[in-house]
Design an enzyme around this catalytic site. Structure first.
Site, PDB file in Angstrom:
ATOM      1  N   ASP A  38       0.754  -1.252   0.013  1.00 53.07           N
ATOM      2  CA  ASP A  38       0.018  -0.165  -0.138  1.00 53.07           C
ATOM      3  C   ASP A  38       0.863   1.185  -0.050  1.00 53.07           C
ATOM      4  O   ASP A  38       1.455   1.478   0.980  1.00 53.07           O
ATOM      5  CB  ASP A  38      -0.821  -0.061   1.111  1.00 53.07           C
ATOM      6  N   ASP A 217      -2.309   5.675  -4.887  1.00 52.07           N
ATOM      7  CA  ASP A 217      -2.441   4.766  -3.680  1.00 52.07           C
ATOM      8  C   ASP A 217      -2.966   3.231  -4.106  1.00 52.07           C
ATOM      9  O   ASP A 217      -3.830   2.762  -4.597  1.00 52.07           O
ATOM     10  CB  ASP A 217      -3.627   5.169  -2.966  1.00 52.07           C
TER      11      ASP A 217
HETATM   12  C1  74V Z   1      -5.800  -1.390   2.516  1.00 48.73           C
HETATM   13  C2  74V Z   1      -6.670  -0.121   3.109  1.00 48.73           C
HETATM   14  N1  74V Z   1      -7.444   0.634   2.213  1.00 48.73           N
HETATM   15  C3  74V Z   1      -8.246   0.421   1.411  1.00 48.73           C
HETATM   16  O1  74V Z   1      -8.718   0.944   0.564  1.00 48.73           O
HETATM   17  C4  74V Z   1      -9.226  -0.814   1.725  1.00 48.73           C
HETATM   18  C5  74V Z   1      -9.870  -1.084   2.985  1.00 48.73           C
HETATM   19  N2  74V Z   1     -10.757  -2.393   2.791  1.00 48.73           N
HETATM   20  C6  74V Z   1     -10.544  -3.180   2.231  1.00 48.73           C
HETATM   21  C7  74V Z   1     -11.428  -4.647   2.335  1.00 48.73           C
HETATM   22  N3  74V Z   1      -9.670  -2.921   1.001  1.00 48.73           N
HETATM   23  C8  74V Z   1      -9.043  -2.084   0.743  1.00 48.73           C
HETATM   24  N4  74V Z   1      -8.229  -2.072  -0.431  1.00 48.73           N
HETATM   25  C9  74V Z   1      -8.121  -3.008  -1.317  1.00 48.73           C
HETATM   26  C10 74V Z   1      -7.206  -2.962  -2.155  1.00 48.73           C
HETATM   27  C11 74V Z   1      -6.035  -3.748  -2.490  1.00 48.73           C
HETATM   28  C12 74V Z   1      -5.330  -3.192  -3.573  1.00 48.73           C
HETATM   29  C13 74V Z   1      -6.018  -2.065  -3.948  1.00 48.73           C
HETATM   30  O2  74V Z   1      -7.206  -1.885  -3.325  1.00 48.73           O
HETATM   31  C14 74V Z   1      -6.432   1.928   2.060  1.00 48.73           C
HETATM   32  C15 74V Z   1      -6.765   3.062   3.008  1.00 48.73           C
HETATM   33  C16 74V Z   1      -5.970   4.108   2.884  1.00 48.73           C
HETATM   34  C17 74V Z   1      -4.700   3.654   2.295  1.00 48.73           C
HETATM   35  N5  74V Z   1      -4.392   3.056   1.320  1.00 48.73           N
HETATM   36  C18 74V Z   1      -5.211   1.918   1.328  1.00 48.73           C
END
Ligand code: 74V
Length: 332
Positions: A38, A217
């Site tokens: 991330d 992101d």
């Molecule tokens: C990981 C926490 N995030 C999500 O948006 C998020 C939340 N909850 C779930 C279930 N999945 C998420 N992201 C899946 C994903 C994987 C790759 C692309 O997106 C974000 C929070 C802000 C910083 N950046 C990350």
């Protein structure tokens, strides 16, 4: 780590084009975890063995068990990271973390309180922050910074490929130390981190004419923008707001939807209808554009556009930490 060319590859799983994650190992003997790599954060956390099973999100995911790792080092400092829907809380521990076969001794967080929303929907166990150290909570040196200081990588960069085809194996790739030529065509165009950009629809630049910041992101599924800008954009394409910040357009209007382009570093990055709509299967008459929603992030971070997985799936992304810039090339 392929010693020949100083790069380290991690295959990613693509879950419904909305979650991309890969395996890391923590501890000795190896404990395996699926994590989102991330760029929107800079800490590593995984669920803890000492997370109460009352937290469903802990119960349904892999948990780190310090008592079973010979290389575990106690820390115990409190930890909390803020998400839109709640905080992940826990405490710090230290152990050997392996990413793409590269070992680092890493301080990370064991989560003992994991909000059900959104993590019961997560196919991954935890999050490995790939962002800049200034984003790191408790001033912990992030994983990639510790790998860079080992001087094992050919280049101080990492690249991300997100596949758009759920059937395609692998569903994506994180490459530390270089770029994978089979996942992109053409050359890279660069934008400096903390750079400015704007957003245009069709031929006109609608807003952010004085520039607004965008964040790439890799850990977000969709694209979000300041509510005022998104509503202008949606009105322009004839979308109607159903839920808060969620828009829909009628199916037969899809082909008339304009190209939405993000201008970063003087280069346009157009998204076609397929990139920014998601056909809702249950109501055949309406198309939701949910991959593009409104999210107002307060200053100093916001107002900011967040470009997530559906942007990265279109543009193979190279995070160049050596030169503090981000490169984009057409993804294959
Ligand atoms: C990981 C926490 N995030 C999500 O948006 C998020 C939340 N909850 C779930 C279930 N999945 C998420 N992201 C899946 C994903 C994987 C790759 C692309 O997106 C974000 C929070 C802000 C910083 N950046 C990350």
């Amino acid at each position: 780590l392929s010693p020949s060319n100083g790069t380290a590859s991690t295959a990613l799983t693509n879950y419904l084009d909305t979650q991309y994650f890969g395996e890391i190992i923590i501890g000795s003997p190896a404990q395996m975890f699926n994590v989102v790599f991330d760029t929107g954060s800079a800490n590593l956390w995984v669920p803890s063995q000492s997370c109460s099973p009352l937290y469903t999100a802990c119960f349904t995911h892999n948990r780190y068990d310090a008592s079973k790792s010979l290389t575990h080092i106690h820390n115990g400092t409190g930890f909390s990271i803020q998400y839109a829907s709640g905080n992940v809380r826990g405490f710090l521990s230290e152990d050997i973390v392996m990413v793409g076969g590269i070992p680092v001794v890493q301080v990370f967080a064991e989560a003992t309180a994991l909000p059900a929303v959104p993590f019961i929907f997560a196919k991954f166990d935890g999050v490995l922050g790939m962002g800049y150290p200034d984003m790191a909570i408790d001033g912990i040196t992030p994983v990639f910074d510790r790998i860079m200081s080992q001087d094992v990588l050919k280049e101080q960069v990492f690249s991300v490929y997100y596949s758009r085809d759920p059937q395609r194996i692998p569903g994506g790739q994180l490459l530390l130390g270089g770029t994978e030529s089979k996942y992109y065509t053409g050359t890279f165009n660069y934008v400096h981190t903390k750079g400015e950009g704007n957003v245009s629809v069709g031929m006109e630049t609608l807003f952010c004419t004085e520039g607004c910041t965008a964040m790439i992101d890799t850990g977000s599924s969709f694209i979000t923008g300041p509510a005022s800008s998104v509503s202008v954009l949606m009105r322009t394409i004839g979308a109607v707001e159903l839920a808060e910040g969620e828009y829909t357009v009628n199916c037969d209007l899809v082909m008339s939807l304009p190209i939405v382009a993000f201008h970063l570093g003087g280069q346009a990055y157009p998204l076609t209808q397929e990139d920014y709509i998601l056909r809702s299967t249950y109501i055949s008459v309406i198309v939701t554009v949910s991959p593009l929603t409104a999210l107002d992030i307060p200053p100093p971070t916001g107002p900011v556009w967040i470009l997530g997985a559906n942007f990265i799936a279109r543009y193979y992304t190279k995070f160049d930490r050596r030169n503090n810039r981000i490169g984009f090339a057409q993804a294959v």
